[in-house]
Every structure is written in structure tokens, then in C-alpha cells.
Enzyme design. Sequence first.
Site, mmCIF file in Angstrom:
data_model
loop_
_atom_site.group_PDB
_atom_site.id
_atom_site.type_symbol
_atom_site.label_atom_id
_atom_site.label_comp_id
_atom_site.label_asym_id
_atom_site.label_seq_id
_atom_site.Cartn_x
_atom_site.Cartn_y
_atom_site.Cartn_z
ATOM 1 C CE LYS A 1 -3.850 -2.380 2.192
ATOM 2 N NZ LYS A 1 -3.267 -3.697 1.954
ATOM 3 C CD GLU B 1 -3.905 5.532 5.047
ATOM 4 O OE1 GLU B 1 -3.361 5.796 3.974
ATOM 5 O OE2 GLU B 1 -4.905 4.796 5.136
ATOM 6 C CG HIS C 1 -10.152 -0.821 10.619
ATOM 7 N ND1 HIS C 1 -10.577 0.478 10.550
ATOM 8 C CD2 HIS C 1 -9.463 -0.926 11.788
ATOM 9 C CE1 HIS C 1 -10.166 1.141 11.610
ATOM 10 N NE2 HIS C 1 -9.502 0.308 12.373
ATOM 11 C CD GLU D 1 -10.756 -1.737 -0.861
ATOM 12 O OE1 GLU D 1 -10.329 -1.232 0.191
ATOM 13 O OE2 GLU D 1 -11.234 -2.883 -0.925
ATOM 14 C CD GLU E 1 -6.443 -1.500 0.486
ATOM 15 O OE1 GLU E 1 -5.387 -2.121 0.629
ATOM 16 O OE2 GLU E 1 -7.396 -1.580 1.274
ATOM 17 C CG ASN F 1 -7.678 -4.772 -2.161
ATOM 18 O OD1 ASN F 1 -6.630 -4.776 -1.514
ATOM 19 N ND2 ASN F 1 -8.795 -4.262 -1.696
ATOM 20 N NE ARG G 1 -7.135 -9.271 -1.725
ATOM 21 C CZ ARG G 1 -8.227 -8.804 -1.156
ATOM 22 N NH1 ARG G 1 -9.411 -9.185 -1.620
ATOM 23 N NH2 ARG G 1 -8.170 -7.953 -0.147
#
Length: 621
Positions: free
Chosen positions: A118, A187, A222, A262, A274, A276, A278
Site C-alpha cells: 500500500k 496515514e 476495519h 478502493e 489502495e 486490491n 485480486r
Amino acid sequence: MQTINSVLVANRGEIACRVFRTCHELGVRTVAVHSDADANALHARVADATVRLPGAAPADTYLRGDLIVKAALAAGADAVHPGYGFLSENPDFARAVLDAGLTWIGPSPEAIEAMASKTRAKQLMGLAPLDENEVTENDLPLLVKAAAGGGGRGMRVVRRLDDLATALESARAEATSAFGDGEVFVEPYVENGRHVEVQILADTHGTIWPLGTRDCSLQRRHQKVVEEAPAPSLSDQLTAELHTLAIRAARAVSYVGAGTVEFLVADGKAHFLEMNTRLQVEHPVTEAVFGLDLVAEQLRVAEGHALPADPPPARGHAIEARLYAEDPAQDWTPQTGTLHRLTVPDGIRLDTGYEDGDTIGVHYDPMLAKLIAHAPTRAEAIRRLAGALDRATIHGPTTNRSLLVNSLRHEEFTTARMDTGFYDRHLPALTTGTPDPHAPLAAALADAAAQGDPRFGGWRNVPSQPQVKRYAMAGEEHEVHYRHTRNGPETDGVRVVHADARLVVLEVDGVQRKFGIARHGDRVHVNTTTLTALPRFPDPTTQQAPGSLLAPMPGTVVRLAEALTPGTPVEAGQPLLWLEAMKMEHRITSPATGTLTALHVAPGQQVEMGAVLAMVEQQPT
């Protein structure tokens, strides 16, 4: 162009079963890998061939890429699908698959490498994480986040700088356990944003489809709980911006296959989170809206086929709810045991890695299933999914079913005003339900019928004492009294219309209600209410000493609170130790304010559910 004839899924549980289902529909042979703990798991049972992964602890088995590649070659597979989690975003594993002459059903190792971290993904998008050594009070709140993987693991919110070091240590340990990579970064934490993502599908010929949007704002720890497509209440302009950013991210790494970009959306602005690389857990809602099978599309792209210029049109609205074996009212504590029964009403898609009679163990994520509803409108999809969850038959460990139903029916969700802080604000209200007051009586009558009570349904011309049965329900004990009469069993204020071992019908104030009954050991399921049968006279030898701190689940003691020794003063709710179970760390807190009088565990020790971890002598009031 190549043809895939046999696929090994380098995963387990629900996603392995999901991929196998599509493979079987396409006529593709399937190969499962399994740990010793999963030798009889559903994904191993439904595959055409299985390979045991030896020599590793169950929690780490699916991280052994070398063993998985050997398994694919031994089983004659010609392609590997990574699923999600475990090694799905590990570029070294993707390279190993390709180096072995196998087809990798996913993006290139270089694309994974660029986006799987990330920190590097943010740099690629022109962003940069904070330096953990330079943050100040002005940067609060902060989010500590694992650089590899996802699913809420390795993430901690920090609201005080004094807590940063502990959060970094805990996140690193959890990320190492879940992904084999302990890198974390810091972050800014965006408060009360919406989690919105874009599903993309790209081929080797330069075509990239942005497949609408998804909203995944309802999250615990999360980790997503409820997801829907399309994301509601987004302007056309913001939707177009999200699509543009997603395509930009994909083109930046020459992406191929299915992936997800996302964002956090706050105040009408999109903040990149980020990418992903997949398939996502929540991909079924996109499939429902676009009428696609994303796994089938993954295989076709891997074979070299071109996508049409444009994706199919979107239709309707879809919502997915993740059913977990956990107790939301007890800090989301995961539950274990036998899943005796799981059925849902017709018209609802059920994706699961379990069948009736399977055991929910301690080594993996506690998700039991995903329920997906599709309807012409969002309101209809919400009503359909909430109703299906309400009517589903779920017999086994405690689940989050009631939480899901209450969440779907909450005004903040139905009016699309939810954000990622939804459960921070509403969890107590969503988990404080009123149990059915007639459930204990229904359980008692069914139990009497099942035991063949000779007076049940009959009558003796001799007065007798009321029958008494005791149950635990929603943390409280309930005592049931009823009598046998010439008209059958009777109790004050309620008329017993019918009673047998599986069905009880009671009439209350002129309204007849049906109660379906199922008993497994001392657990009694009455419609959607679960009770525990208790002996009429409690056994004093089974009572725990006051102040006993018990393990809420089987697991491994990760660490103890600093300077924790017998004689230490403690406060109610103070963290005393951390257990690792199901790839997550669980904080165990003091049950009362007082003094720690005994400590029975040490780091690295494995404990069973109910084991006494420590003793706390409560401070006199």
C-alpha cells in the site's frame, strides 16, 4: 490463446468453493489444497482432487507457496487461482507459479508488486504515507495499516501519540501472522467517510471495464460486514471521477484480470486508499448487478480472450451481508463449534464454505457465509435481504445474524447516510435486542414432548406440582412453570395449541404463534432465539470462583500487559493480555476494578475456551 483444463485454488473455505462452482460449470477440473485442520473441509470435499499441505501449522499452511506449487504440479493442474487473502497478493508466489510453467489467474507479478504494498501504491498515485517518527498531535487521528493484505488485519486507529508505539507493534504482529509480511505504515485517519470502491476487469488487449461502484461502509475492526452495488447517493460526476481514477491506477501497472480500487469518500471528495490485485469478498454484488460471473471472466482473460468493448448494462441493486460466527455484543468475539444447520429462503444467493455438521475451528476467519439479495431497487433489496436473514435457519455457535438484520433496517442505512463509523455510534443499540419472552416456554414444552413425558398431552386425576425447567437466554436465567391438565399443558396467560418435539404453537391474546424447535446437546434453538438448557438445581462444583477471567475462545496468548504481575492494581476494562485466534488479536480486559491476584498464562501458551487466564479480586465498594 491457451485452454485451461484444470485449476488448483490456493485457498480454502468459501472462496475455494466459489471458484470450484464456476470451474465445474465450465467443465474445468478442480484441485484443492488443505491443511490437516481442513482435511474434511467442504472445499476439500467438493474438489475433483485434493492435496494435503504438510509440515506447517494450520494457521500458516496456506502461506506456503512452495508446497502449493508442488501440489499443482503433482495433481496435473495447469493453472492456479489464488482466491483472496493468504498469497493472493504475493508477487513472489505469482512468479513461482509462472516459473513452474503454470497459468496464473491474476495480474502480472509486477502489477501485484506495484500495488500489493500500500505504501508503493500510494506513491504510484502521487501520494505518500506519513513518517511514523515525525507525526505530531496535529496529525491525529492516525491509522496504522499493514502494507500487505487486507480484511482489516494489521490495522489500528490511534487517537493519542502515546498509543502509537503499541499500535505499531500490535499491527506488525497481526500482519506477520496473517500475510507473512510485518510491514506497516501510518496515514491520516479519515473520520466518518464512506468506503467506496470500483470493480475493474482488464484483458491482455488493452480493454479495461470499470464495473460500477460498491459501498462497503458498514465495517467492524476495519473489515467489511455489509456491501452493496451500486454505491448509493453518489453524484454522476463523482462516479465518473472514481471510474477515471480506477482506470488510471490499472493502466499505471498494465493491469490484467479482476481487481478493485478502493477509496474513502468524504465531503464529496475521493481519497485513494489502495488497489486490491485480486477478487474481493464482495464481488457477488457486482456480479448480480451486471449479470456476470467474474470468476469465469478471470479464466477467460487468463486464457487470452478479449473483452467486448463495453461491459453489459447494470440493472437493479444488490446487497451482501457477511454472516460471522461471532458475538458482536462481546467485542466481536469469534465463536467455535458445530454448525448444525444453515439454510436460507429461496431467491437468496448463499456463498459458503460450510455444510450442516461441519466444525467451525479456531485457525481461520470466522465468516460462515455471504447472503446476497438482488432486486430492482435498493429499498427492495434491503427488505429482501433483511427478511431472508430473519427467516434463515442458523443452528450452531452464536452469530451476528441479529446485528445484520438490525443494521439493514436502521434508518441511517435505509436512507443511505451511513459511513465507516456506523458501528462506533450504534453498536450498543443494535445488539441490545429483546429476546422472545415465550421462547423458554416453547423450549420447555418441546423438551417434555421429546422426552416422552407420560402425562404430556394427557391428564391425571391427581393434583401435581408445576413442571419446572430452567434456561439461559441472552445472558439471563429463565425459569418456566407449567401444569398438565385434561386439556394438555397449561401456563398462566398462554394457551398451548400444539406441542411436539419440533413445533410448538402458543396462543397469546388471541394470536397464535408458531415456534420451530431444534435441540443440539444443551443448546435449544427456538425460531431465531438460542437458549441453553440448565439443570434444575445448579451443580456447585461447576461454578467458577468470583473474579475468574476466562478465555472467551481457544487461542494462543500473544503477550501480556506491561508489568503485569500478581498484586498489580487493575481497572475494569483495562487490557490485561491478548489472545490470537482466527488470524486476529483479541484484547482480554479486566472484569472489575481491583487487584490481580493470580496469572495462569504466559506468552506463547495455547488455551482452550473457558480456561482460567487470571484472577481479579474486586475492590470493595
